[in-house]
Design an enzyme around this catalytic site. Structure first.
Site, PDB file in Angstrom:
ATOM      1  N   LYS A   1       6.199  12.889  -3.340  1.00  0.00           N
ATOM      2  CA  LYS A   1       5.227  14.084  -3.332  1.00  0.00           C
ATOM      3  C   LYS A   1       5.900  15.618  -3.811  1.00  0.00           C
ATOM      4  CE  LYS A   1       1.600  11.522  -3.941  1.00  0.00           C
ATOM      5  NZ  LYS A   1       1.056  11.143  -5.048  1.00  0.00           N
TER       6      LYS A   1
ATOM      7  N   ASP B   1       0.036   6.091 -10.378  1.00  0.00           N
ATOM      8  CA  ASP B   1      -0.071   7.147  -9.592  1.00  0.00           C
ATOM      9  C   ASP B   1       0.166   8.518 -10.239  1.00  0.00           C
ATOM     10  OD1 ASP B   1      -0.844   8.406  -6.947  1.00  0.00           O
ATOM     11  OD2 ASP B   1       1.226   8.602  -6.603  1.00  0.00           O
TER      12      ASP B   1
ATOM     13  N   ARG C   1       2.702   0.935   4.190  1.00  0.00           N
ATOM     14  CA  ARG C   1       2.947   1.299   2.819  1.00  0.00           C
ATOM     15  C   ARG C   1       3.967   0.219   2.166  1.00  0.00           C
ATOM     16  NH1 ARG C   1       0.374   5.258  -0.936  1.00  0.00           N
ATOM     17  NH2 ARG C   1      -0.489   6.562   0.515  1.00  0.00           N
TER      18      ARG C   1
ATOM     19  N   SER D   1      -8.602   8.567  -3.018  1.00  0.00           N
ATOM     20  CA  SER D   1      -8.039   7.408  -1.947  1.00  0.00           C
ATOM     21  C   SER D   1      -9.548   6.425  -1.855  1.00  0.00           C
ATOM     22  CB  SER D   1      -7.519   7.751  -0.906  1.00  0.00           C
ATOM     23  OG  SER D   1      -7.185   6.576  -0.143  1.00  0.00           O
TER      24      SER D   1
ATOM     25  N   LYS E   1      -8.632   3.351  -8.047  1.00  0.00           N
ATOM     26  CA  LYS E   1      -7.977   3.711  -9.099  1.00  0.00           C
ATOM     27  C   LYS E   1      -6.594   2.425  -9.447  1.00  0.00           C
ATOM     28  CE  LYS E   1      -5.384   7.386  -8.017  1.00  0.00           C
ATOM     29  NZ  LYS E   1      -3.875   7.207  -7.694  1.00  0.00           N
ATOM     30  N   THR E   2      -6.157   1.987  -8.201  1.00  0.00           N
ATOM     31  CA  THR E   2      -4.997   1.010  -8.352  1.00  0.00           C
ATOM     32  C   THR E   2      -5.539  -0.238  -8.910  1.00  0.00           C
ATOM     33  OG1 THR E   2      -3.586   2.122  -6.684  1.00  0.00           O
ATOM     34  CG2 THR E   2      -3.141  -0.096  -7.251  1.00  0.00           C
TER      35      THR E   2
ATOM     36  N   ARG F   1       2.467  12.295   5.156  1.00  0.00           N
ATOM     37  CA  ARG F   1       3.012  13.688   4.722  1.00  0.00           C
ATOM     38  C   ARG F   1       2.460  14.733   5.743  1.00  0.00           C
ATOM     39  NH1 ARG F   1       0.841  16.009   1.180  1.00  0.00           N
ATOM     40  NH2 ARG F   1      -1.097  14.805   0.842  1.00  0.00           N
TER      41      ARG F   1
ATOM     42  N   HIS G   1      -2.372  13.403 -11.724  1.00  0.00           N
ATOM     43  CA  HIS G   1      -2.486  12.549 -10.348  1.00  0.00           C
ATOM     44  C   HIS G   1      -3.445  11.488 -10.905  1.00  0.00           C
ATOM     45  CE1 HIS G   1      -3.254  11.516  -6.005  1.00  0.00           C
ATOM     46  NE2 HIS G   1      -2.166  10.937  -6.513  1.00  0.00           N
TER      47      HIS G   1
END
Length: 530
Positions: free
Chosen positions: A199, A255, A319, A236, A240-241, A57, A218
């Site tokens: 996003k 997410d 990604r 990050s 989390k994932t 981004r 988030h």
């Protein structure tokens, strides 16, 4: 190929459209991607695209049109930069000029699985793989829903257009990502990166929902067989994932979520995962999701389509986007009830925070507003210790409103639904990065399991000085209970105490940004005290 046209095509304001490809199927999109030379196909049948010079981004190129009434709500600053309406109008004309006279792709999708809170979004682009990305990442309407589809918000992605007058316009670069809240329009120019679309809509949901008394978050979320929901917040690298992907629990999403009167719901219909150094043994679900209909970004592959996931020569931010259906154990309707537990994940590279601690509501709001993790020492000369990172609400880059708006909503919902909140450190123990070791995934899993099955509530607790965190003295599944109190794991206790005080001071200094936002209670009083 479907010959159906979107409703309200004239309202787009485009001229001399050559052809409209409307909500194409995956097979049709892949054919377009190959025929137009946009993508190659990997050995797993996955399309592979490159996003050009932008592989992430462009946060300094994101703007909101400065106009009432939205300018009364937006928290202006480095995250939310204002742009004058007349400059926006110039860029909108430039955007429409770029998309006119072209073959365009129109994707009509939903964001928000809860019908009480969802929005209808229309994306317009001239790039086939960007339409594919949208199809993966958002909720796909049924044919019946498309019959009467009316967009609440429209995104024009004119990635091939650049603002050559950006200096005259007073902007950061020739790239622009602009939101007009009142007109329900977003325009993108100069960057091909698909994540701007994902996003961008997340940012808009973070504007719309809180003003309706609904919390946007988030975080990842899963649900147990008894219907108990758990939310996982974390920046990050905190896990989390990984930790929300559980064979015994269904994934709601990885997410972006909302929390309304009906419970928790995913904003999206897909997942967007990093694949650098992807290992099928450690992340089998993500690896297994990279099949036909998924879309790989900026990966390196040989002439036969064999992907080298360790190759970061294009970017470290390689990604994959894929429909959530590629995860076998997912929640089909992408929503569930109100959470029983909330977990804040932090990778504390200073090695001073406990692997798990139970938070009061006030502490929960404090750590939510802090959004702490620590990055390990980099390769830059002179950097010899971890660097503290604070991102309000674990997602500050996507918050149009002031962080305390989200924190107060969180506190209200914790009270309403009697939610337990925990801080889990997936970082270092026995010393900081370079001295101690990373918390074992087995111990972290035991902490998570203790939260989810409720056994942590039966533990005897003690208080961590300075931070005043409540930490269990023992937990089933933890290999050595001494690890639960981080001070026990350090050889030099005085050094631990000094490091604890140092981190506490970092928290306090960061929290001064909220000095004028005491509101209903003193947020700072729930944080570390020196």
């Amino acid at each position: 190929m479907s010959t159906k046209m979107p409703n309200g095509l004239d309202a787009l304001g485009l001229s001399d459209i050559q052809e409209v490809y409307y909500n194409l199927s995956y097979d049709e999109l892949q054919a377009h991607e190959i025929n137009r030379g946009e993508c190659k196909i990997s050995t797993s049948g996955t399309a592979m695209c490159d996003t050009g010079i932008f592989t992430g981004r462009s946060p300094k190129d994101k703007y909101f049109v400065d106009q009432p009434p939205s300018n009364q709500h937006i928290a202006w600053g480095d995250v939310n930069r204002p742009i004058k309406k007349e400059i926006y109008e110039e860029l909108l004309a430039l955007t429409k000029q770029q998309l006119s006279g072209k073959k365009i792709y129109v994707m009509d999708v939903f964001t928000g699985a809860s019908k009480a809170s969802r929005r209808s979004i229309r994306f317009v682009t001239e790039v086939a793989w960007q339409a594919h990305f949208v199809k993966n990442m958002f909720i796909r309407p049924t044919e019946e829903e498309l019959e009467n589809f009316e967009p609440d918000f429209t995104v024009y992605n004119a990635c091939k257009a650049v603002d050559e007058k950006y200096k005259e316009h007073g902007l950061n670069s020739d790239v622009f990502v602009v939101f007009n809240v009142e007109d329900n329009v977003s325009i993108i120019g100069g960057t091909w990166y698909g994540g701007e679309m994902k996003k961008g809509i997340f940012s808009m949901m973070n504007y719309w929902l809180p003003l309706e008394g609904k919390l946007s978050m988030h975080c990842s979320a899963n649900v147990g067989k008894e219907g108990d929901v758990c939310l996982f917040f974390g920046l990050s690298g905190t896990g989390k994932t990984t930790l929300s992907t559980d064979p015994n629990r269904a994934l709601i999403g990885d997410d972006e979520h909302g929390w309304d009167d009906n419970g928790v719901f995913n904003f999206e219909g897909g997942c967007y995962a990093k694949v650098i150094n992807l290992d099928p043994k450690s992340e089998p679900e993500i690896y297994g999701a990279i099949t036909k209909d998924a879309l790989l970004e900026n990966v390196v592959a040989d002439e036969n389509g064999n992907v080298d996931y360790a190759d970061d020569s294009k970017t470290e931010n390689t990604r994959v986007s894929y429909p959530i259906e590629h995860i076998e154990n997912h929640q089909p309707n992408l929503q569930a009830g109100h959470p029983s537990n909330i977990i804040f994940l932090t990778a504390d590279a200073f090695g001073v925070l406990p692997p798990v601690s139970k938070l009061t509501k006030e502490q929960a709001m404090y750590y939510f507003l802090s959004g702490y993790t620590a990055k390990v020492a980099g390769t830059e000369r002179g950097i010899t210790e971890p660097v503290a990172t604070f991102s309000a609400c674990f997602g500050e880059a996507f918050l149009p409103l002031h962080p305390t708006v989200y924190a107060e909503l969180l506190g209200k919902k914790i009270d309403e639904h009697n939610v337990n909140v925990y801080l889990v450190n997936t970082g270092w123990t026995g010393g900081p990065y370079g001295v101690g070791k990373r918390m074992s995934i087995k111990d972290t899993r035991a902490c998570i399991d203790g939260i989810l099955n409720g056994s942590i509530n039966d533990a005897e607790f003690e208080t961590l000085p300075t931070f005043n965190l409540q930490i269990p003295k023992s937990l089933e599944g933890v290999q050595d209970n001494t690890v639960l109190n981080p001070r026990n794991t350090w050889a030099d206790k005085a050094e631990y105490d000094a490091s604890l005080a140092k981190l506490a001071k970092m928290f306090q200094e960061n929290f001064h940004r909220y000095d004028d936002k005491g509101g209903k209670f003193d947020f700072a009083s729930a944080g570390p005290q020196l």
